[in-house]
Design a protein around this motif. Structure first.
Motif, mmCIF file in Angstrom:
data_model
loop_
_atom_site.group_PDB
_atom_site.id
_atom_site.type_symbol
_atom_site.label_atom_id
_atom_site.label_comp_id
_atom_site.label_asym_id
_atom_site.label_seq_id
_atom_site.Cartn_x
_atom_site.Cartn_y
_atom_site.Cartn_z
ATOM 1 N N LYS A 86 0.826 -1.213 0.000
ATOM 2 C CA LYS A 86 0.000 0.000 0.000
ATOM 3 C C LYS A 86 0.861 1.263 0.000
ATOM 4 C CE LYS A 86 -3.713 -2.565 0.338
ATOM 5 N NZ LYS A 86 -4.597 -2.762 -0.809
ATOM 6 N N ASN A 87 1.830 1.337 0.941
ATOM 7 C CA ASN A 87 2.781 2.456 1.017
ATOM 8 C C ASN A 87 2.082 3.817 1.075
ATOM 9 O OD1 ASN A 87 5.148 0.794 0.902
ATOM 10 N ND2 ASN A 87 4.784 0.545 -1.295
ATOM 11 N N LEU A 88 1.103 3.944 1.986
ATOM 12 C CA LEU A 88 0.365 5.194 2.129
ATOM 13 C C LEU A 88 0.792 5.919 3.397
ATOM 14 C CD1 LEU A 88 -3.144 3.789 1.192
ATOM 15 C CD2 LEU A 88 -1.680 5.168 -0.274
ATOM 16 N N SER A 89 0.332 7.149 3.549
ATOM 17 C CA SER A 89 0.559 7.897 4.782
ATOM 18 C C SER A 89 -0.762 8.071 5.510
ATOM 19 C CB SER A 89 1.177 9.264 4.477
ATOM 20 O OG SER A 89 0.220 10.110 3.860
ATOM 21 N N GLU A 90 -0.694 8.324 6.826
ATOM 22 C CA GLU A 90 -1.912 8.465 7.620
ATOM 23 C C GLU A 90 -2.759 9.634 7.146
ATOM 24 O OE1 GLU A 90 -1.027 8.604 11.761
ATOM 25 O OE2 GLU A 90 0.476 7.048 11.606
ATOM 26 N N THR A 91 -2.124 10.732 6.742
ATOM 27 C CA THR A 91 -2.879 11.911 6.322
ATOM 28 C C THR A 91 -3.639 11.684 5.024
ATOM 29 O OG1 THR A 91 -0.899 12.743 5.207
ATOM 30 C CG2 THR A 91 -1.298 13.502 7.451
ATOM 31 N N GLN A 92 -3.238 10.680 4.251
ATOM 32 C CA GLN A 92 -3.937 10.377 3.001
ATOM 33 C C GLN A 92 -5.192 9.542 3.237
ATOM 34 O OE1 GLN A 92 -0.499 8.471 1.116
ATOM 35 N NE2 GLN A 92 -0.513 10.063 -0.452
ATOM 36 N N ILE A 93 -5.298 8.922 4.384
ATOM 37 C CA ILE A 93 -6.345 7.908 4.577
ATOM 38 C C ILE A 93 -7.419 8.362 5.556
ATOM 39 C CG2 ILE A 93 -6.783 5.521 5.237
ATOM 40 C CD1 ILE A 93 -3.748 5.053 4.698
ATOM 41 N N TYR A 94 -7.051 8.561 6.799
ATOM 42 C CA TYR A 94 -8.030 8.682 7.864
ATOM 43 C C TYR A 94 -8.984 9.862 7.759
ATOM 44 C CZ TYR A 94 -5.379 4.933 10.063
ATOM 45 O OH TYR A 94 -4.770 3.743 10.325
ATOM 46 N N PRO A 95 -8.565 11.034 7.255
ATOM 47 C CA PRO A 95 -9.538 12.139 7.158
ATOM 48 C C PRO A 95 -10.760 11.800 6.317
ATOM 49 C CG PRO A 95 -7.309 12.977 6.918
ATOM 50 C CD PRO A 95 -7.216 11.482 6.906
ATOM 51 N N VAL A 96 -10.628 10.917 5.326
ATOM 52 C CA VAL A 96 -11.769 10.538 4.491
ATOM 53 C C VAL A 96 -12.815 9.830 5.336
ATOM 54 C CG1 VAL A 96 -12.508 9.197 2.489
ATOM 55 C CG2 VAL A 96 -10.293 10.380 2.464
ATOM 56 N N TRP A 135 -20.295 13.879 25.282
ATOM 57 C CA TRP A 135 -20.312 12.758 24.326
ATOM 58 C C TRP A 135 -19.669 13.185 23.014
ATOM 59 C CZ3 TRP A 135 -23.835 8.171 24.563
ATOM 60 C CH2 TRP A 135 -23.731 7.364 23.440
ATOM 61 N N ALA A 136 -20.074 14.335 22.486
ATOM 62 C CA ALA A 136 -19.555 14.799 21.198
ATOM 63 C C ALA A 136 -18.046 15.033 21.267
ATOM 64 C CB ALA A 136 -20.280 16.072 20.773
ATOM 65 N N LEU A 137 -17.598 15.750 22.290
ATOM 66 C CA LEU A 137 -16.176 16.070 22.396
ATOM 67 C C LEU A 137 -15.336 14.832 22.687
ATOM 68 C CD1 LEU A 137 -16.385 19.410 24.437
ATOM 69 C CD2 LEU A 137 -16.003 19.131 21.974
ATOM 70 N N SER A 138 -15.814 13.980 23.574
ATOM 71 C CA SER A 138 -15.034 12.793 23.931
ATOM 72 C C SER A 138 -14.956 11.801 22.776
ATOM 73 C CB SER A 138 -15.637 12.112 25.161
ATOM 74 O OG SER A 138 -16.942 11.627 24.884
ATOM 75 N N THR A 139 -16.062 11.669 22.025
ATOM 76 C CA THR A 139 -16.035 10.772 20.874
ATOM 77 C C THR A 139 -15.071 11.283 19.814
ATOM 78 O OG1 THR A 139 -18.335 10.139 21.289
ATOM 79 C CG2 THR A 139 -17.439 9.650 19.113
ATOM 80 N N CYS A 140 -15.063 12.598 19.625
ATOM 81 C CA CYS A 140 -14.097 13.204 18.709
ATOM 82 C C CYS A 140 -12.672 12.876 19.141
ATOM 83 C CB CYS A 140 -14.318 14.709 18.665
ATOM 84 S SG CYS A 140 -13.042 15.631 17.778
ATOM 85 N N GLY A 141 -12.382 13.090 20.430
ATOM 86 C CA GLY A 141 -11.047 12.792 20.942
ATOM 87 C C GLY A 141 -10.708 11.318 20.855
ATOM 88 N N TYR A 142 -11.698 10.475 21.132
ATOM 89 C CA TYR A 142 -11.471 9.025 21.084
ATOM 90 C C TYR A 142 -11.095 8.577 19.682
ATOM 91 C CZ TYR A 142 -12.471 4.009 21.460
ATOM 92 O OH TYR A 142 -12.372 2.642 21.430
ATOM 93 N N PHE A 143 -11.826 9.073 18.684
ATOM 94 C CA PHE A 143 -11.513 8.710 17.305
ATOM 95 C C PHE A 143 -10.109 9.168 16.911
ATOM 96 C CE2 PHE A 143 -16.205 8.495 15.795
ATOM 97 C CZ PHE A 143 -16.262 7.175 16.237
ATOM 98 N N GLN A 144 -9.737 10.363 17.354
ATOM 99 C CA GLN A 144 -8.400 10.850 17.029
ATOM 100 C C GLN A 144 -7.325 9.953 17.635
ATOM 101 O OE1 GLN A 144 -7.507 15.019 17.389
ATOM 102 N NE2 GLN A 144 -9.640 15.611 17.168
ATOM 103 N N VAL A 145 -7.532 9.569 18.887
ATOM 104 C CA VAL A 145 -6.521 8.750 19.564
ATOM 105 C C VAL A 145 -6.407 7.373 18.927
ATOM 106 C CG1 VAL A 145 -5.901 7.624 21.729
ATOM 107 C CG2 VAL A 145 -6.699 9.988 21.746
ATOM 108 N N ILE A 146 -7.551 6.694 18.712
ATOM 109 C CA ILE A 146 -7.459 5.336 18.162
ATOM 110 C C ILE A 146 -6.999 5.357 16.706
ATOM 111 C CG2 ILE A 146 -9.190 4.422 19.754
ATOM 112 C CD1 ILE A 146 -11.192 4.423 17.426
ATOM 113 N N ASN A 147 -7.272 6.449 15.982
ATOM 114 C CA ASN A 147 -6.798 6.550 14.601
ATOM 115 C C ASN A 147 -5.285 6.643 14.518
ATOM 116 O OD1 ASN A 147 -9.156 6.343 13.164
ATOM 117 N ND2 ASN A 147 -9.486 8.534 12.981
ATOM 118 N N TYR A 148 -4.705 7.412 15.442
ATOM 119 C CA TYR A 148 -3.289 7.735 15.307
ATOM 120 C C TYR A 148 -2.412 7.105 16.377
ATOM 121 C CZ TYR A 148 -4.976 11.039 11.876
ATOM 122 O OH TYR A 148 -5.579 11.590 10.771
#
Length: 352
Positions: A34-44, A246-259
């Protein structure tokens, strides 16, 4: 318990999809072929998830849950199939859209459950179902770690197992009972459902289409009711407080588990040493499942103590994330991640 026995049998196992490749997805995508970078994938994924949330919320209620549960399974199947065989940046970003759809439709699962049990059982049912999901994820993480570290399987093989597991879960979802009503669009069952038992487990596609055609729904009225419910709900300070959290913590949770996996890769590159992502995911998920199960049986007034617990545990979550980012030791990162996930799972269950 009684509420678990009252759930239809297919629902008890449908969520426990074992996906051993998930703890190693970042390594799989960043490495060859695949040879991708994180910034190319997760924001989608994150932006498609955001865009789909509200339409999926309405569609879930209008279609009476089950079709959207099936859509979730189909979206995840497409995601993992493309993960195996899609090549190039555009193809991988396209599969991220389907993953966003799969996560956005998660609301259908819990909405479905709440529609078939009594309101007095919501706390226990939420605990049971989140625990079942977490146990399934634990089994997948342990399997992935063992297959990679002991058996020497490739990450491609782990994704094949994940695709198979998701396909089995998708098949069991077809046997879920079809609810007669929903919260907003279908307060009264249509005549076609009155001719059936309370739940009909053998729902064919023509039957679904016929039932939808027979619905006479005033969408404008429903939207007005939703708006009134919105105003009524968020006039409550407690509801507003928990919803904002809920909204803020879920946002933070997704960021942490993504990266998090990307951070671990920086701290200790996987090509130079053995990694234990699967074991860490399994430990955090299993301990989180235990915490979720326990909190489902705690008899306390969350209206009185909820905000105190919210503030205290949110501070501990923030501390865990800060330590994970600043102390560049892989074992400290692992431990902080475990603490972070356990506390988040505990709080999100209480919020639910």
């Amino acid at each position: 318990g009684a509420c678990w026995r009252r759930l239809p049998r297919p629902i008890r196992g449908q969520r426990a999809a074992v996906r051993p490749s998930e703890p190693f997805l970042t390594r799989y995508l960043l490495g060859p072929p695949k040879n991708l970078s994180e910034t190319q994938i997760y924001p989608v994924w994150t932006y498609s998830y955001l865009a789909l949330l509200f339409p999926v919320f309405l569609a879930t209620d209008y279609l009476r849950y089950k079709p959207v549960v099936l859509l979730q399974g189909l979206s995840l199947i497409i995601t993992w199939f493309m993960l195996l065989y899609a090549q190039g940046l555009w193809a991988v970003q396209f599969l991220e859209f389907f993953y966003g759809m799969g996560t956005a439709t998660d609301i259908a699962y819990y909405s479905y459950i709440y529609s078939v049990v009594d309101v007095n059982l919501y706390q226990q049912v939420t605990s049971y179902c989140r625990s079942a999901t977490l146990v399934g994820y634990t089994v997948g993480s342990v399997s992935g770690q063992v297959l990679v570290s002991v058996a020497g399987w490739s990450l491609f093989s782990l994704n094949v197992i994940s695709l198979t597991s998701i396909s089995v879960a998708f098949g069991t979802a077809w046997f879920l009972p079809m609810p007669q009503k929903s919260f907003f669009f279908h307060h009264v069952s249509s005549q076609v459902f009155l001719k059936q038992d309370k739940f009909c487990t053998n729902i064919s596609l023509p039957f679904l289409l016929q039932s939808l055609q027979e619905q006479k729904v005033d969408i404008v009225k429903v939207l007005k009711d939703l708006w009134q419910d919105f105003l009524q709900c968020y006039s409550s300070r407690t509801m507003l407080c928990w919803s904002v959290w809920w909204a803020l913590s879920t946002c933070g949770y997704f960021q942490v588990i993504n990266y998090a996996q990307g951070l671990w890769e920086m701290v200790l590159p996987s090509h130079s040493t053995e990694i234990y992502n699967g074991a860490v995911e399994a430990a955090s998920t299993l301990l989180g499942a235990v915490a979720v199960f326990v909190v489902g049986h705690i008899k306390t007034s969350w209206a009185m103590w909820g905000e105190v617990a919210l503030a205290l545990f949110s501070f501990l979550i923030a501390a865990a994330v800060y330590i994970m980012d600043t102390v560049r030791n892989i074992w400290v990162c692992y431990a902080s991640y475990v603490v972070f996930r356990i506390i988040y799972m505990l709080l999100i269950t209480i919020a639910t």
